[in-house]
Structure formats: C-alpha cells, structure tokens
Design an enzyme around this catalytic site. Sequence first.
Site, PDB file in Angstrom:
ATOM      1  CG  MET A  56      -1.782  -1.170   1.200  1.00  0.00           C
ATOM      2  SD  MET A  56      -2.845  -1.540  -0.334  1.00  0.00           S
ATOM      3  CE  MET A  56      -4.048  -0.120  -0.022  1.00  0.00           C
TER       4      MET A  56
ATOM      5  CB  VAL B 197      -1.987   6.023  -9.128  1.00  0.00           C
ATOM      6  CG1 VAL B 197      -2.867   5.252  -8.420  1.00  0.00           C
ATOM      7  CG2 VAL B 197      -0.864   6.770  -8.489  1.00  0.00           C
ATOM      8  CG  ASP B 198      -3.785   1.302  -9.356  1.00  0.00           C
ATOM      9  OD1 ASP B 198      -3.043   0.490  -8.889  1.00  0.00           O
ATOM     10  OD2 ASP B 198      -4.793   2.017  -8.443  1.00  0.00           O
TER      11      ASP B 198
ATOM     12  CG  HIS C 207      -6.487  -1.963  -8.924  1.00  0.00           C
ATOM     13  ND1 HIS C 207      -5.944  -0.941  -7.995  1.00  0.00           N
ATOM     14  CD2 HIS C 207      -7.564  -1.181  -9.564  1.00  0.00           C
ATOM     15  CE1 HIS C 207      -7.190   0.029  -7.784  1.00  0.00           C
ATOM     16  NE2 HIS C 207      -8.136  -0.209  -8.810  1.00  0.00           N
TER      17      HIS C 207
ATOM     18  CB  VAL D  17     -13.063 -15.708  -5.371  1.00  0.00           C
ATOM     19  CG1 VAL D  17     -13.151 -17.095  -6.253  1.00  0.00           C
ATOM     20  CG2 VAL D  17     -13.823 -15.801  -4.064  1.00  0.00           C
TER      21      VAL D  17
ATOM     22  CG  ASP E 203       2.844   3.014 -15.568  1.00  0.00           C
ATOM     23  OD1 ASP E 203       2.433   3.396 -14.437  1.00  0.00           O
ATOM     24  OD2 ASP E 203       2.228   3.404 -16.635  1.00  0.00           O
ATOM     25  CD  GLU E 204       7.574   5.765 -15.415  1.00  0.00           C
ATOM     26  OE1 GLU E 204       6.647   5.130 -15.931  1.00  0.00           O
ATOM     27  OE2 GLU E 204       8.795   5.829 -15.865  1.00  0.00           O
TER      28      GLU E 204
HETATM   29  C1  GRF Z   1      -6.511  -6.766  -2.698  1.00  0.00           C
HETATM   30  O1  GRF Z   1      -7.649  -6.328  -2.936  1.00  0.00           O
HETATM   31  C2  GRF Z   1      -5.669  -6.281  -3.884  1.00  0.00           C
HETATM   32  O2  GRF Z   1      -6.578  -6.214  -5.039  1.00  0.00           O
HETATM   33  C3  GRF Z   1      -5.156  -4.933  -3.479  1.00  0.00           C
HETATM   34  O3  GRF Z   1      -4.988  -5.001  -2.223  1.00  0.00           O
HETATM   35  C4  GRF Z   1      -5.526  -6.122  -1.692  1.00  0.00           C
HETATM   36  C5  GRF Z   1      -4.543  -7.116  -0.802  1.00  0.00           C
HETATM   37  O4  GRF Z   1      -5.289  -8.102  -0.050  1.00  0.00           O
HETATM   38  N1  GRF Z   1      -3.976  -4.469  -4.332  1.00  0.00           N
HETATM   39  P1  GRF Z   1      -4.332  -9.269   0.334  1.00  0.00           P
HETATM   40  O5  GRF Z   1      -3.444  -8.702   1.306  1.00  0.00           O
HETATM   41  O6  GRF Z   1      -3.670  -9.790  -0.740  1.00  0.00           O
HETATM   42  O7  GRF Z   1      -5.208 -10.298   1.112  1.00  0.00           O
END
Ligand code: GRF
Length: 201
Positions: free
Chosen positions: A89, A143-144, A108, A171, A140-141
Amino acid sequence: MKVGVMASGRGSNFHAILKESHNGNLPNVEIRHLIVNKKSAKAIEVAQEYNIPFTVIESKDKTRKDFEKEVAELFKKENIEIIVLAGFMRILTDHFVNLYKHKIINIHPSLLPAFPGAHAHRDAINSGVKKSGCTVHFVDEGVDSGPIIMQASVDIEEGESEESLSSKILVREHQIFPKTLELLCSNKIEIIGQNVKINPD
Ligand code: GRF
C-alpha cells in the site's frame, strides 16, 4: 525466476501464490523473499507457514527514497528478478519503478483503467456499473496505470455492498495473480507499448 514479494496487509494473494506454487502449478516461479513495510502485516504469518524468509522494513518514518534503497539492496543481494506487489500500500518512486522496469506486477480490485486508486470497490458501486473485477498489470510511474496483463470480471448485483463485492473479486484475484506470475516467469509475456501479448508455447 527469482521472485520477491512486497506486502502491507493480510497477504491473501501472497498465500494464493504460495499455495499454487506448493501444488506444483508454478514451475518457473521461485518465491525467495517477502518484504513487509509494517510489522503488523499478517502476510508475515503466511511467509512463516511456507518457510519463506521475510524482512520488515518499516516505511512510516522514512522517506520513500530511503525505504526503497533498503528494499533494492536486499532484493539485489537475493538476486530478485521479478517483484510482486501483493497488497503493498505505498506508491513507488519513478526511480525504483525504472530500476525494475516491466519486472514489477500488481493486482488491483477493478477492471482498469476504471476505478484506479484506494477505493476501487466503493467507486465501482457508486458509479452504477454492472460488472467489476480485478486486473494484474505492470507497475509504471503512474497510479494503477501500467500495461494490463490479465483481467477477470464479476457481476455487481442489486444492493451489492463493498464487502460482498470485495469478497467476490478476491476469489478471482487468487486465480489470476498466480497464473499471471507463472506466465511472466516463463517469458510468455510480451509488451508492445501499452499492450501486452501472451504468447502460447
Ligand atoms: C487486494 O484487494 C488487492 O487487489 C489490492 O490489495 C488487496 C490485498 O489483499 N491491491 P491481500 O493482502 O492480498 O489479502
């Protein structure tokens, strides 16, 4: 290929990758090391369960540059070739991203380029779209914003909550993230500008 994983939280995607690897479904993936930027990250327990070495590099009182310097040194020492962001994060600097250009992948919880950023589930529900999903992309540089490798979709039902949407998408995340990693580590992914081509055997 030697893979380093970075995580900040519960680590369910990390777990899904390790499980697939343990079951013999990721023959080209060698998970070498986990780095977490918070000592409270549950991902540590996942690493312990699978005997994966891990390091806590706290990021909170550090500049991004100093944090990434430590990460880069450790990954260099471990000969890491591919980096997986599994719920990591923190935004990475351009410098770090370019050090591992097209070698860092992220998952993501939306069908990018729709709903980038930290509130993907809420943004999707509030926008009224009927489908959302998840995206594995190169970092990349921005965000998402990097080249999209694989996506999976889910339906958004009437009255869907952020929690229920998040569980449904998770899932699918656990299915496509390990699969993408194996494709990348077996050199089956070709990048042409913003487009990604998956080459079969
Ligand atoms: C997931 O929802 C992923 O898409 C996002 O962060 C969350 C991570 O969940 N980037 P976890 O730590 O893998 O359970």
